[in-house]
Design a protein around this motif. Structure first.
Motif, PDB file in Angstrom:
ATOM      1  N   GLN A 298     -31.270 107.865  25.699  1.00 13.08           N
ATOM      2  CA  GLN A 298     -31.962 108.495  26.822  1.00 13.08           C
ATOM      3  C   GLN A 298     -30.977 109.001  27.860  1.00 13.08           C
ATOM      4  O   GLN A 298     -31.144 110.092  28.422  1.00 13.08           O
ATOM      5  CB  GLN A 298     -32.938 107.515  27.462  1.00 13.08           C
ATOM      6  N   GLU A 299     -29.932 108.221  28.117  1.00 11.93           N
ATOM      7  CA  GLU A 299     -28.918 108.661  29.085  1.00 11.93           C
ATOM      8  C   GLU A 299     -28.220 109.925  28.598  1.00 11.93           C
ATOM      9  O   GLU A 299     -27.913 110.823  29.405  1.00 11.93           O
ATOM     10  CB  GLU A 299     -27.893 107.559  29.315  1.00 11.93           C
ATOM     11  N   ALA A 300     -27.976 110.029  27.299  1.00 17.26           N
ATOM     12  CA  ALA A 300     -27.332 111.228  26.763  1.00 17.26           C
ATOM     13  C   ALA A 300     -28.192 112.455  26.997  1.00 17.26           C
ATOM     14  O   ALA A 300     -27.691 113.512  27.418  1.00 17.26           O
ATOM     15  CB  ALA A 300     -27.063 111.049  25.268  1.00 17.26           C
ATOM     16  N   PHE A 301     -29.490 112.327  26.763  1.00 19.34           N
ATOM     17  CA  PHE A 301     -30.351 113.493  26.979  1.00 19.34           C
ATOM     18  C   PHE A 301     -30.524 113.780  28.459  1.00 19.34           C
ATOM     19  O   PHE A 301     -30.553 114.957  28.869  1.00 19.34           O
ATOM     20  CB  PHE A 301     -31.714 113.296  26.309  1.00 19.34           C
ATOM     21  N   ASP A 302     -30.625 112.759  29.272  1.00 18.32           N
ATOM     22  CA  ASP A 302     -30.718 112.961  30.721  1.00 18.32           C
ATOM     23  C   ASP A 302     -29.499 113.740  31.235  1.00 18.32           C
ATOM     24  O   ASP A 302     -29.627 114.632  32.076  1.00 18.32           O
ATOM     25  CB  ASP A 302     -30.804 111.617  31.446  1.00 18.32           C
ATOM     26  N   ARG A 303     -28.329 113.384  30.730  1.00 18.45           N
ATOM     27  CA  ARG A 303     -27.103 114.082  31.136  1.00 18.45           C
ATOM     28  C   ARG A 303     -27.168 115.553  30.741  1.00 18.45           C
ATOM     29  O   ARG A 303     -26.730 116.430  31.491  1.00 18.45           O
ATOM     30  CB  ARG A 303     -25.886 113.429  30.486  1.00 18.45           C
ATOM     31  N   ALA A 304     -27.683 115.818  29.539  1.00 14.55           N
ATOM     32  CA  ALA A 304     -27.761 117.198  29.072  1.00 14.55           C
ATOM     33  C   ALA A 304     -28.682 118.025  29.965  1.00 14.55           C
ATOM     34  O   ALA A 304     -28.359 119.169  30.321  1.00 14.55           O
ATOM     35  CB  ALA A 304     -28.248 117.224  27.629  1.00 14.55           C
ATOM     36  N   VAL A 305     -29.818 117.464  30.337  1.00 15.23           N
ATOM     37  CA  VAL A 305     -30.744 118.188  31.206  1.00 15.23           C
ATOM     38  C   VAL A 305     -30.126 118.402  32.581  1.00 15.23           C
ATOM     39  O   VAL A 305     -30.252 119.485  33.178  1.00 15.23           O
ATOM     40  CB  VAL A 305     -32.084 117.437  31.304  1.00 15.23           C
ATOM     41  N   ALA A 306     -29.453 117.409  33.106  1.00 16.69           N
ATOM     42  CA  ALA A 306     -28.795 117.557  34.405  1.00 16.69           C
ATOM     43  C   ALA A 306     -27.704 118.615  34.343  1.00 16.69           C
ATOM     44  O   ALA A 306     -27.491 119.361  35.314  1.00 16.69           O
ATOM     45  CB  ALA A 306     -28.198 116.219  34.846  1.00 16.69           C
ATOM     46  N   HIS A 307     -27.005 118.716  33.218  1.00 16.55           N
ATOM     47  CA  HIS A 307     -25.983 119.746  33.033  1.00 16.55           C
ATOM     48  C   HIS A 307     -26.626 121.122  33.021  1.00 16.55           C
ATOM     49  O   HIS A 307     -26.129 122.071  33.642  1.00 16.55           O
ATOM     50  CB  HIS A 307     -25.235 119.479  31.722  1.00 16.55           C
ATOM     51  N   GLY A 308     -27.712 121.277  32.272  1.00 22.44           N
ATOM     52  CA  GLY A 308     -28.519 122.486  32.325  1.00 22.44           C
ATOM     53  C   GLY A 308     -28.234 123.541  31.284  1.00 22.44           C
ATOM     54  O   GLY A 308     -29.095 124.392  31.032  1.00 22.44           O
TER      55      GLY A 308
END
Length: 347
Positions: A298-308
């Motif tokens: 979940q943290e990996a995907f959260d990071r990806a969304v925050a990166h954009g």
């Protein structure tokens, strides 16, 4: 499953734009938002679209209807508007599974279309429809198939696999094209003249049936994602497609007859190998130069969304599937490497 209507709203916004912009760049919006909604980030979708859609262009107009000349129109980007209208009509008038079953084997030989974005967008659309059928999702399948048809492009020298290699071993044996400059078309045109290319495509062990084809597709997506961690410097953006194209095909299999699963594996392998040949670096990066994995998927995907960046989001979506199958933290570390190597989306 999206019960808020966010994905439908996003598709409706995006369908006012075309599948390409700046001449030939692919509109990744539908693929990214499908991933975001499915992975629990529906609340961020419209804000993300506000930033992303600023670069997009209007949907193209048509010239003449696609009819009995469809074979001649395959791979003709000048007919993009015509293909979009053709599949808009098809998905409105016929069951979408029947449309897909008819056109998948016609489009599959041209899997390199739009740097594999035709099949990737189709995979995301099918994934959405398998959860819920409604008009915006049906329209998205039509857009995806129309884009694939207009950019239809075969992979040179892509004979069916006949060897003994695993996906990981076969990817390691793919040679690099001599001139890794300019765009993907320039690179793919070199495949037929690249020493060792055709034997490397044939080196993958063939699948004996539908179940084995499905398992080998998953192993191919796993291998390409894990390889990205150590080889991303060849092209941080383009090498993502060596993993996301097989994933798109894998996700489409449940909507296809079992008789199409083996040729789907063969085409996905050819696409992954072609991207690897076109953009693979001379050597791997190892050891301390590589990032550590996040603490959770979940943290990996959260990071990806925050990166954009849309490519980082798509890789994260695939990487989470890989991690679920393999429990290998390198799949999640690959997302970190992508986010460090690709510029974030600017709001």
């Amino acid at each position: 499953m999206d019960d808020s209507g966010t994905l439908e709203e996003a598709f409706e916004r995006l369908h006012r734009t075309g599948p390409e912009f700046d001449g030939w760049l692919s509109n990744h919006g539908p693929m990214a938002v499908e991933s975001m909604v499915r992975r629990g980030h529906a609340r961020e979708v419209h804000r993300w679209l506000d930033a992303y859609t600023a670069r997009l262009e209007e949907a193209p107009g048509g010239t003449r209807a696609i009819g009995d000349d469809w074979r001649e129109a395959l791979g003709d980007p000048r007919r993009l508007g015509d293909w979009l209208r053709f599949f808009e009509r098809e998905t409105k008038e016929r069951p979408w599974r029947a449309v897909l079953e008819e056109w998948w084997p016609r489009l599959l030989p041209g899997i390199a279309a739009g740097a594999t974005h035709g099949v990737i967008r189709t995979g995301h659309a099918v994934h959405a429809l398998l959860e819920l059928e409604d008009d915006p999702r049906l329209a998205e399948l039509g857009q995806a198939l129309g884009y694939w048809a207009a950019r239809w492009q075969p992979v040179a020298g892509a004979a069916p696999p006949s060897g003994m290699e695993t996906p990981s071993g076969a990817l390691a044996g793919v040679p690099r094209v001599a001139d890794q400059s300019r765009d993907i078309d320039h690179r793919l045109r070199q495949l037929a003249g690249t020493g060792g290319w055709e034997p490397s495509v044939a080196a993958l062990a063939p699948a004996s049936g539908a179940g084995e084809a499905r398992d080998r597709l998953a192993a191919l997506a796993d291998a390409a994602t894990l390889r990205y961690l150590t080889h991303a410097h060849g092209s941080p953006v383009m090498l993502i497609h060596s993993a996301t194209a097989p994933t798109a095909v894998l996700r489409t299999l449940p909507a296809l007859p079992a008789s199409l699963w083996v040729p789907s594996l063969d085409a996905a392998w050819a696409a992954a190998a072609a991207v690897t040949a076109a953009y693979g670096p001379a050597g791997a990066v190892t050891g301390r130069e590589l990032p550590a994995a996040p603490g959770s998927a979940q943290e990996a995907f959260d990071r990806a969304v925050a990166h954009g960046d849309e490519h980082v989001i798509k890789l994260a979506d695939t990487a989470l599937d890989v991690y679920e199958r393999t429990a290998d933290p390198d799949a999640l570390a690959a997302v970190v490497r992508a986010s460090r190597s690709i510029q974030p989306l600017k709001a």
